[in-house]
Structure formats: C-alpha cells, structure tokens
Design an enzyme around this catalytic site. Structure first.
Site, mmCIF file in Angstrom:
data_model
loop_
_atom_site.group_PDB
_atom_site.id
_atom_site.type_symbol
_atom_site.label_atom_id
_atom_site.label_comp_id
_atom_site.label_asym_id
_atom_site.label_seq_id
_atom_site.Cartn_x
_atom_site.Cartn_y
_atom_site.Cartn_z
ATOM 1 N N ASN A 106 -30.155 -29.172 1.680
ATOM 2 C CA ASN A 106 -29.162 -29.075 0.316
ATOM 3 C C ASN A 106 -27.875 -30.381 1.017
ATOM 4 O O ASN A 106 -28.891 -31.246 2.320
ATOM 5 C CB ASN A 106 -27.269 -28.280 1.068
ATOM 6 C CG ASN A 106 -26.721 -28.313 2.629
ATOM 7 O OD1 ASN A 106 -26.860 -29.076 3.949
ATOM 8 N ND2 ASN A 106 -27.356 -26.826 3.386
ATOM 9 N N PHE A 118 -16.106 -24.022 9.941
ATOM 10 C CA PHE A 118 -16.221 -24.891 9.002
ATOM 11 C C PHE A 118 -16.522 -23.875 6.985
ATOM 12 O O PHE A 118 -16.725 -23.222 7.356
ATOM 13 C CB PHE A 118 -17.085 -26.525 8.298
ATOM 14 C CG PHE A 118 -16.632 -27.320 8.980
ATOM 15 C CD1 PHE A 118 -16.437 -27.491 10.592
ATOM 16 C CD2 PHE A 118 -15.955 -28.682 8.875
ATOM 17 C CE1 PHE A 118 -16.335 -28.696 11.188
ATOM 18 C CE2 PHE A 118 -15.891 -29.627 8.970
ATOM 19 C CZ PHE A 118 -16.188 -29.945 10.513
HETATM 20 O O1 PMT Z 1 -23.372 -33.090 7.304
HETATM 21 P P1 PMT Z 1 -21.788 -34.166 5.965
HETATM 22 O O2 PMT Z 1 -23.437 -34.815 5.368
HETATM 23 O O3 PMT Z 1 -21.353 -34.663 7.326
HETATM 24 O O4 PMT Z 1 -21.101 -32.999 5.304
HETATM 25 C C1 PMT Z 1 -19.912 -32.511 6.501
HETATM 26 C C2 PMT Z 1 -19.916 -30.600 5.727
HETATM 27 C C3 PMT Z 1 -19.375 -30.990 4.044
HETATM 28 C C4 PMT Z 1 -21.664 -30.100 5.677
HETATM 29 C C5 PMT Z 1 -19.436 -30.331 7.456
HETATM 30 O O5 PMT Z 1 -17.329 -30.905 7.056
HETATM 31 C C6 PMT Z 1 -19.131 -29.104 6.332
HETATM 32 O O6 PMT Z 1 -18.105 -27.991 5.260
HETATM 33 N N1 PMT Z 1 -19.797 -28.169 6.668
HETATM 34 C C7 PMT Z 1 -19.939 -26.281 7.033
HETATM 35 C C8 PMT Z 1 -20.546 -26.992 5.734
HETATM 36 C C9 PMT Z 1 -20.591 -24.906 4.857
HETATM 37 O O7 PMT Z 1 -21.453 -24.514 4.440
HETATM 38 O O8 PMT Z 1 -20.161 -23.693 4.663
HETATM 39 P P2 PMT Z 1 -19.934 -22.742 4.422
HETATM 40 O O9 PMT Z 1 -18.851 -22.714 3.782
HETATM 41 O O10 PMT Z 1 -21.258 -22.560 3.466
HETATM 42 O O11 PMT Z 1 -20.328 -21.816 5.878
HETATM 43 C C10 PMT Z 1 -18.812 -21.703 6.895
HETATM 44 C C11 PMT Z 1 -19.244 -21.304 7.735
HETATM 45 O O12 PMT Z 1 -20.071 -20.134 7.971
HETATM 46 C C12 PMT Z 1 -19.117 -22.996 8.357
HETATM 47 O O13 PMT Z 1 -18.891 -23.973 9.497
HETATM 48 C C13 PMT Z 1 -21.264 -22.882 9.125
HETATM 49 O O14 PMT Z 1 -21.886 -23.384 9.572
HETATM 50 C C14 PMT Z 1 -21.153 -20.636 8.644
HETATM 51 N N2 PMT Z 1 -22.602 -20.705 8.692
HETATM 52 C C15 PMT Z 1 -22.818 -20.486 7.225
HETATM 53 C C16 PMT Z 1 -24.132 -19.485 7.285
HETATM 54 C C17 PMT Z 1 -25.301 -19.177 8.098
HETATM 55 N N3 PMT Z 1 -25.921 -18.326 8.007
HETATM 56 N N4 PMT Z 1 -24.243 -19.972 9.140
HETATM 57 C C18 PMT Z 1 -23.481 -19.511 9.874
HETATM 58 O O15 PMT Z 1 -22.962 -20.422 11.203
#
Ligand code: PMT
Length: 401
Positions: free
Chosen positions: A211, A324
């Site tokens: 991504n 996040f």
């Molecule tokens: O990296 P940059 O270009 O600086 O951009 C920053 C960002 C947009 C990536 C960052 O600010 C952000 O929003 N990160 C979370 C991205 C995300 O994919 O979020 P999510 O909604 O899919 O996941 C929610 C949370 O669960 C996140 O904290 C993620 O790290 C965590 N997660 C998700 C899936 C997984 N298998 N394990 C996790 O720990």
C-alpha cells in the site's frame, strides 16, 4: 527547560541576518543554568559584536584559528572536548557546504570536525538557497554523518521573500537542546514501541501486495518519543527512510514478521501502531514466479491484527495502546468502532481521502479519539507530521504521568 543546568554548550554563530536571534538563545541557555562558550565566524561579526555575545554569555568568545592566546588557554581540540553539545545557529549555506565536505578553513569548522559530540545545526538562508540541489545534497550528507538538523521554518524572510529557510525560533532551538539532555538522563526512562510503514504480502517470489504508506508518520512519532527521552523501538515495514542511531530499528517486510518483531520487543509502557498493515496475506503463496495466463485467482487469508493482539494481551499489554485508523468515509464512526473492537486506549483517525495529508505526505491532520471519555476527541489541525508527532507525544507523556 529543566535539563540545561550545568551543561556545557559550545555555541557557534555564523554570518546571517538571523544571528541576532542567537543572542536570545544565549539568554535562554544562561537563564536555565547552562555554561556557554561561543565561536563567532568572521562573517558573524558583521551581524553581531563579540562584546554583546560575551556580555550575555558571560564567557569568552573565540574567533581565530591561529591565536597564541587561544592555543595556551584552550586550543581547538580542547574546545571541542570541553563541550557536552555543539549548536550551530544560524547555520548558513556556506557553513553547511563546508561541513559536508569536511573543510577546516576557520576555527568553527575545525572545532566541529574535531568533535565527537552531538552537533545540532539550525539552518537559516534564503528560500532559493535552501531549495537548491547542492544545499539538499549537503544536508543529506550531514544527516548521514549524524548531524542533527533543527528547522528551518516557513515564513517571511528578511530578504522580502516568503518560504522555507527561516531559522527556528530561539525557544524551539533551546527546547531541542534541553530535550537532548533529557534523553541523556537514564533515570525513569519510559519504553515505547512504534510500528510504521507498509507491509509486503508476497504472491510469488517477486510480486507482492502492498500500500501507499511511506512510514513518515511513524518515523516522526519515533523521533518525537526519542527526543523526549523514551527508549524507543521502531518496527518498520519497507521504507526508504533513515532514523537516528539511538532508536532501535527493526526492519520487517510482511505482517507476520511485524507481529513477531512486536512480540519480541514487548513489554513497553506505550505502543503506537501507525503501520498500514495488510489485512490479508496470500494463502499458499506460489513457490515459483507465476507464468502469464488469462486469469489468476488469488486466495487470501486474514493476517493477525497486531494492534488487537497487543491490546488484548494478558500479561504484556502496555499501559497505553494507541492505534491509527486510515479512513476515506464515515471517519468518526469507523474510528469509534476501531477503538472498541481493537480494545485500544486511543485511536488516531486520518482522513486519507484528502490527498494533501495522510499517505506519503509530509503533512497531516488527525483526530484523536479517547476510550476514557473525559475528553471525547481532539483535532490536531493541518501541520507537519513532525509537529503532529510532538503533539501526540506530549499527550502520551501527560497520560503516563
Ligand atoms: O506512512 P505514511 O505515508 O506517513 O502515512 C501515515 C498513515 C496514513 C499510514 C498513518 O497515519 C495511518 O493512518 N496508519 C494506519 C493505517 C491503516 O491501515 O489503518 P487500518 O485502519 O487498516 O488499521 C487500524 C489499526 O490497526 C492501525 O493502527 C494498524 O496499524 C493496525 N493493524 C491493522 C491490521 C493488522 N493486521 N495489524 C494491525 O496492527
């Protein structure tokens, strides 16, 4: 600024219009108990006088490389050994260029090259000079040499132009030096873990699903934590970013590797999950490179959610777990859902439908949602990711204390 007391700061002032701000930096250092020795380059003396510097610093001002008096009292090697830290402010394009090449044609550049201490540069120059390729290359080199760069800021310039190149405010520079000494204190160090960047999920040996995450937000959070004295581990998916040596960097590629690295680096006091982890991986990835065909169906299986795993850990759950949420719609609803489903303490929501923030930008705008509803949510408005990170870390420190 509680960490400057009795610290020895070698303050090098170069010749730029913002040299006048250096007097205020000296005042702040003195007010907070630091001991200062100053070097003025010959062009700095065109902007401020040795007399004003010595009156404020209550210390000797050095200028000449070849001076019998200095050699007897404190030669350039002794001067660099004396200092706990070296600050160059303003750091002009000329000085930056000389340091990048290792030139030693005056006292300032000689002392710096002879030093084994942390060296902070606060650049200040016209916006075109700052944006010039040669300045950029020089700065990249200096970062590789482990110089630490403060600012510069965007704003109106003395030359009448507007843009990036303005020296940071004295209070910001003094705070960075204060943070430097805070980090050096070994007592009561909080431990932090940050995940950052994307993950790669392999389809075959050469192709993967990934991504747009650049890792910038997570790296800046690790930097802010480190600045504030946290013992910081950064678990990073594939990125091109660099990080300071005193942050423990664990490089991973897949979500599974990120999970294992996270497990291996617990326990911590606070964990921040900013990585964009792939939700799925390929079930039975192909052993050899897939040949061209008309159709290809991929069978995906869910990756373990690292954030959820840590939030629900019986014995190793950190005191503060922060996730996040990158969302393109119904930000508030989705953020609240993630807060509950993943059992974390805060969710920091990113509206990634806005192209100017979020993925790969240097800027961001986020809203922090809290499980403990004393404050329901807080918006951190549009600014650099480094500044957003400082704001987040200030809140973390409040919470842990
Ligand atoms: O990296 P940059 O270009 O600086 O951009 C920053 C960002 C947009 C990536 C960052 O600010 C952000 O929003 N990160 C979370 C991205 C995300 O994919 O979020 P999510 O909604 O899919 O996941 C929610 C949370 O669960 C996140 O904290 C993620 O790290 C965590 N997660 C998700 C899936 C997984 N298998 N394990 C996790 O720990």
């Amino acid at each position: 600024m509680k960490n400057l007391f009795n610290k020895k700061i070698l303050f090098i002032i170069c010749g730029g219009i913002s040299a006048y701000k250096s007097l205020e930096i000296i005042r702040l250092f003195k007010k907070n108990g630091a001991e200062i020795k100053t070097i003025l380059t010959s062009s700095a003396k065109e902007f401020i006088t040795p007399l004003s510097v010595t009156s404020l610093s209550q210390g000797k001002v050095y200028s000449e490389l070849f001076s019998v008096e200095n050699e007897i009292e404190m030669d350039h090697i002794a001067l660099s050994r004396w200092a706990d830290v070296i600050l160059v402010a303003p750091a002009t394009a000329n000085t930056i260029s000389k340091l990048a090449q290792g030139l030693t044609d005056d006292l300032a550049s000689t002392v710096i090259l002879a030093s084994n201490k942390s060296i902070y540069l606060a650049p200040a120059m016209n916006v075109r000079m700052w944006e010039h390729q040669s300045t950029k290359q020089n700065l990249n080199k200096l970062k590789e040499f482990k110089y630490k760069i403060i600012g510069p800021e965007v704003g109106d310039m003395a030359c009448g132009e507007y843009g990036e190149g303005k020296m940071s405010d004295p209070i910001k520079i003094a705070n960075v030096i204060d943070d430097h000494f805070l980090r050096k204190k070994d007592d009561k160090k909080f431990k932090a873990l940050v995940t950052a960047g994307p993950t790669n999920e392999y389809i075959d040996p050469v192709r993967f699903i990934t991504n747009k995450s650049s890792g910038k937000q997570g790296y800046e959070i690790a930097r802010s934590l480190n600045k504030k004295g946290f013992e910081t581990t950064l678990i990073s998916g594939p990125t091109n970013l660099k990080i300071e040596d005193d942050i423990k960097l664990v490089k991973v590629e897949t979500a599974n590797e990120m999970l294992i690295a996270t497990q291996e680096n617990l326990p911590v006091d606070v964990a921040i999950f900013s990585a964009a982890v792939a939700d799925f991986k390929i079930n039975n990835k192909f052993k050899n490179k897939i040949k061209k065909k008309n159709n290809l169906n991929l069978n995906l299986e869910k990756n373990i959610d690292i954030l959820k795993y840590v939030s629900n850990h019986n014995s190793m759950r950190p005191g503060l777990v922060i996730g996040f949420a990158a969302e393109t719609e119904e930000i508030e609803n989705n953020a609240e859902n993630k807060l509950n489903k993943k059992n974390c303490d805060w969710i920091i929501a990113n509206d990634v439908s806005n192209k100017n923030i979020g993925f790969d930008s240097d800027f961001n705008e986020v809203t922090v949602y809290y499980k403990d509803k004393n404050i329901e949510k807080e918006k951190l408005t549009y600014r650099r990711k480094s500044e957003i990170s400082d704001e987040i870390v200030d809140r973390i420190i409040n919470q842990l204390n």
